[in-house]
Design a protein around this motif. Structure first.
Motif, short mmCIF file in Angstrom:
data_model
loop_
_atom_site.label_atom_id
_atom_site.label_comp_id
_atom_site.label_asym_id
_atom_site.label_seq_id
_atom_site.Cartn_x
_atom_site.Cartn_y
_atom_site.Cartn_z
N HIS A 1 0.98 -1.30 0.08
CA HIS A 1 0.06 0.17 -0.05
C HIS A 1 0.68 1.29 0.02
O HIS A 1 0.34 2.38 -0.41
N LEU B 1 -5.53 0.38 -0.33
CA LEU B 1 -5.07 -0.07 -1.49
C LEU B 1 -6.08 0.31 -2.26
O LEU B 1 -7.50 0.21 -2.04
N THR C 1 0.17 -6.52 2.96
CA THR C 1 -0.02 -5.00 3.57
C THR C 1 -0.98 -5.25 5.00
O THR C 1 -1.56 -6.13 5.52
N ARG D 1 -6.74 -3.61 -6.01
CA ARG D 1 -7.04 -4.84 -5.13
C ARG D 1 -8.05 -5.87 -6.13
O ARG D 1 -7.89 -7.23 -5.75
N SER E 1 -5.13 -2.75 4.43
CA SER E 1 -5.56 -2.91 2.97
C SER E 1 -6.66 -1.91 2.63
O SER E 1 -6.83 -1.80 1.32
N GLU F 1 1.63 1.87 -9.01
CA GLU F 1 0.44 1.43 -8.72
C GLU F 1 -0.30 1.05 -10.06
O GLU F 1 -0.72 0.10 -10.61
#
Length: 343
Positions: A115, A166, A160, A171, A163, A122
């Motif tokens: 994260h 994210l 992570t 995800r 979460s 990303e």
């Protein structure tokens, strides 16, 4: 489960070497997290039968529950090489491109604290996970061009502790998501029993229960406390290698670990809320400055356990100490203290 007696640690051990050696090497050796283990086993078996890389895996949960260990096990049981990195180390899309382009077919890529990756990285990872390719931009401005680069098929294992941070597109690209839960005392006793054999220290059942009770539901903490107890026995036990309950109590008292597993930082946070801020509410950043610690450490390491045992509450107005926290610290609760019901 393989016999841990055949895995005694080398004499020239270091803390990192010890921690690594205590990790289980297979799902069969891994203690606890029964449902996650069964789900992972099915995923890995299906990939092996179909002779393909396993689906991408996201492991979430508090620190110390075995996310890194499970990533290593995924690579080991898949008979694939493992590449390890971390979110903070990937701060540019170029960092990720260099990492992905060097992977060999079927390799397992483990990214801890995923994260904390840069947003540009990303976005590049979306395409890499889905289509095993990335687009590399060459040049700047109006003359910039995109060059597609095919990647070797790989399995990404992300870990992570947060979460919720994210983005959904990332995800959603994981084929399997698992949340690791805190351990029960009985499971921690099994962890301690296995590690004690490898550390060559005799820990009777009563001593294992005492260490487990103070381990905050976390195997990493259980192993760390066991090593401190082992050190105490080596220094004070003479020729004996047995850790009695009095040895456990004396060793953990020396290292400021109380009966509930609270350490110096836990008590400092509670004490600040109770004494300095009269039970709260107090904001996270203010609390962090008061105890001289990073806000992220308090939020991800200290708070989850204090909330879980009912000593602290998180409210929209800030952190609040509960009556149980006052009782544990031995501090009388003043009349004006707020409770969770007041907020």
């Amino acid at each position: 489960m393989s016999d841990a007696r055949d895995q005694r640690l080398p004499e020239d051990e270091t803390e990192l070497a010890v921690e690594g050696a205590l990790r289980p090497g297979s799902l069969a050796e891994f203690i606890g997290q029964m449902k996650v283990r069964a789900q992972l086993q099915l995923l890995l078996d299906a990939a092996r039968i179909q002779q393909r890389p396993a689906d991408h895996i996201l492991l979430s949960g508090p620190p110390g529950l075995g996310k890194t260990t499970l990533a290593m096990i995924v690579a080991h049981e898949s008979e694939r090489p493992l590449r390890m990195s971390s979110g903070p180390a990937i701060q540019h899309a170029g960092d990720l491109a260099a990492l992905l382009s060097s992977l060999v077919p079927g390799e397992v890529l483990f990214i801890d604290e995923i994260h904390r990756m840069a947003r540009s990285a990303e976005e590049m990872l979306y395409l890499a996970m889905e289509d095993f390719r990335i687009d590399i931009m060459v040049g700047k401005g109006a003359g910039a061009t995109s060059i597609p680069l095919d990647l070797a098929p790989f399995t990404l294992v992300g870990a992570t502790t947060r979460s919720g941070l994210l983005p959904n597109p990332l995800r959603d690209r994981f084929g399997f998501t698992a949340h690791l839960e805190y351990y029960e005392p009985s499971e921690l006793e099994q962890v301690i029993a296995r590690s004690a054999v490898m550390l060559d220290v005799d820990v009777p059942a009563a001593s294992r229960a005492e260490i487990a009770r103070r381990s905050r539901g976390t195997p990493r903490i259980a192993n760390r406390l066991l090593r401190r107890v082992r050190d105490y026995v080596i220094v004070h036990g003479g020729s004996s290698t047995q850790a009695s309950t009095s040895d456990v109590s004396a060793a953990l008292e020396l290292y400021d670990v109380d009966d509930l597993g609270l350490d110096r930082l836990d008590r400092a946070v509670l004490d600040a809320v109770v004494r300095r801020f009269r039970g709260g509410p107090v904001g996270l950043n203010t609390l962090a400055v008061t105890v001289g610690e990073e806000a992220d450490t308090i939020e991800s390491v200290v708070e989850p356990y204090l909330v879980r045992i009912g000593f602290m509450g998180r409210t929209p107005r800030g952190r609040v100490a509960t009556p149980e926290a006052y009782a544990h610290l031995g501090i009388p609760r003043h009349d004006g203290a707020l409770t969770l019901d007041d907020l």
